[in-house]
Design a protein around this motif. Structure first.
Motif, PDB file in Angstrom:
ATOM      1  N   VAL A  53     -32.145 -43.559  17.881  1.00 36.64           N
ATOM      2  CA  VAL A  53     -31.146 -43.298  18.934  1.00 36.64           C
ATOM      3  C   VAL A  53     -31.578 -43.965  20.231  1.00 36.64           C
ATOM      4  CG1 VAL A  53     -30.082 -41.489  20.347  1.00 36.64           C
ATOM      5  CG2 VAL A  53     -30.347 -41.159  17.886  1.00 36.64           C
ATOM      6  N   LEU A  54     -32.855 -43.814  20.577  1.00 40.81           N
ATOM      7  CA  LEU A  54     -33.348 -44.446  21.808  1.00 40.81           C
ATOM      8  C   LEU A  54     -33.249 -45.972  21.730  1.00 40.81           C
ATOM      9  CD1 LEU A  54     -36.473 -42.245  22.609  1.00 40.81           C
ATOM     10  CD2 LEU A  54     -34.327 -42.367  23.894  1.00 40.81           C
ATOM     11  N   GLY A  55     -33.512 -46.519  20.558  1.00 40.54           N
ATOM     12  CA  GLY A  55     -33.381 -47.970  20.377  1.00 40.54           C
ATOM     13  C   GLY A  55     -31.949 -48.428  20.583  1.00 40.54           C
ATOM     14  N   ALA A  56     -30.996 -47.675  20.018  1.00 41.95           N
ATOM     15  CA  ALA A  56     -29.579 -48.025  20.178  1.00 41.95           C
ATOM     16  C   ALA A  56     -29.159 -47.928  21.647  1.00 41.95           C
ATOM     17  CB  ALA A  56     -28.712 -47.121  19.305  1.00 41.95           C
ATOM     18  N   LEU A  57     -29.602 -46.867  22.328  1.00 48.62           N
ATOM     19  CA  LEU A  57     -29.256 -46.708  23.748  1.00 48.62           C
ATOM     20  C   LEU A  57     -29.897 -47.797  24.607  1.00 48.62           C
ATOM     21  CD1 LEU A  57     -29.466 -42.829  24.129  1.00 48.62           C
ATOM     22  CD2 LEU A  57     -27.399 -44.253  24.129  1.00 48.62           C
ATOM     23  N   ALA A  58     -31.152 -48.133  24.299  1.00 48.54           N
ATOM     24  CA  ALA A  58     -31.825 -49.200  25.051  1.00 48.54           C
ATOM     25  C   ALA A  58     -31.125 -50.531  24.825  1.00 48.54           C
ATOM     26  CB  ALA A  58     -33.298 -49.284  24.634  1.00 48.54           C
ATOM     27  N   HIS A  59     -30.720 -50.792  23.573  1.00 52.04           N
ATOM     28  CA  HIS A  59     -30.023 -52.038  23.253  1.00 52.04           C
ATOM     29  C   HIS A  59     -28.696 -52.105  23.998  1.00 52.04           C
ATOM     30  CE1 HIS A  59     -28.076 -54.916  20.236  1.00 52.04           C
ATOM     31  NE2 HIS A  59     -29.047 -55.587  20.808  1.00 52.04           N
ATOM     32  N   LEU A  60     -27.965 -51.009  24.005  1.00 49.81           N
ATOM     33  CA  LEU A  60     -26.688 -50.964  24.732  1.00 49.81           C
ATOM     34  C   LEU A  60     -26.920 -51.165  26.228  1.00 49.81           C
ATOM     35  CD1 LEU A  60     -23.623 -50.545  24.554  1.00 49.81           C
ATOM     36  CD2 LEU A  60     -24.049 -48.095  24.830  1.00 49.81           C
ATOM     37  N   GLY A  61     -27.920 -50.503  26.778  1.00 47.09           N
ATOM     38  CA  GLY A  61     -28.227 -50.659  28.202  1.00 47.09           C
ATOM     39  C   GLY A  61     -28.609 -52.087  28.558  1.00 47.09           C
ATOM     40  N   PHE A  62     -29.400 -52.730  27.698  1.00 47.30           N
ATOM     41  CA  PHE A  62     -29.797 -54.121  27.923  1.00 47.30           C
ATOM     42  C   PHE A  62     -28.573 -55.029  27.847  1.00 47.30           C
ATOM     43  CE2 PHE A  62     -31.779 -58.202  26.949  1.00 47.30           C
ATOM     44  CZ  PHE A  62     -32.927 -58.179  27.719  1.00 47.30           C
TER      45      PHE A  62
END
Length: 155
Positions: A53-62
């Protein structure tokens, strides 16, 4: 706002390419998950709770941040898709040949698993294409087939 929205949509389309690459066996897991895993406390290779989940959120934020930057850096109303693709591939090279391997999160592109660089390059091409095309639709004065046809009919 248009850059952020375009970056978000472009990240989702890119993520679909990455997921397809994973399902096809071209890469073992999503790179954003590996990156977050390595940045969280504990061993860089040890799975962590919530890393997906954190990876997906970080990817979206980037992706949102990169979309916003692209919108601010390319102010012309009719952005060329080729510029979006070049921008996205530059992000890929700077990240996956630069800071990601320097932090020992993933190997550099030239030493990575055979399938991952191809999937990631394709994903970034999709990101750049989507980013530029959507910005062109959203921004005033941007290209839109419907607008051009209706303007021609009104003349």
């Amino acid at each position: 706002m248009n850059g952020a929205l375009s970056g978000a949509v472009a990240t989702v389309t890119m993520s679909a390419v990455m997921l397809a690459g994973q399902k096809a066996g071209l890469m073992p897991a999503q790179p954003p998950k590996h990156i977050v895993r390595g940045l969280l406390p504990g061993g860089k290779r040890r799975p962590k709770p919530g890393e997906g989940v954190l990876g997906a959120l970080a990817h979206l934020g980037f992706g949102v941040t990169s979309g916003t930057a692209f919108a601010l850096l390319s102010r012309e109303p009719d952005r060329r898709v080729s510029l979006g693709v070049a921008y996205a591939l530059l992000i890929w090279v700077v990240s996956y040949q630069g800071w990601v391997p320097r932090l020992s999160l993933l190997p550099p592109i030239v030493r990575d698993l055979p399938g991952r660089p191809a999937v990631m390059a394709a994903g970034h091409v999709v990101y750049g294409t989507t980013l530029a095309a959507l910005l062109n639709r959203l921004e005033p004065g941007g290209w839109s087939p419907d607008q051009k046809e209706s303007q021609g009919a009104a003349s």
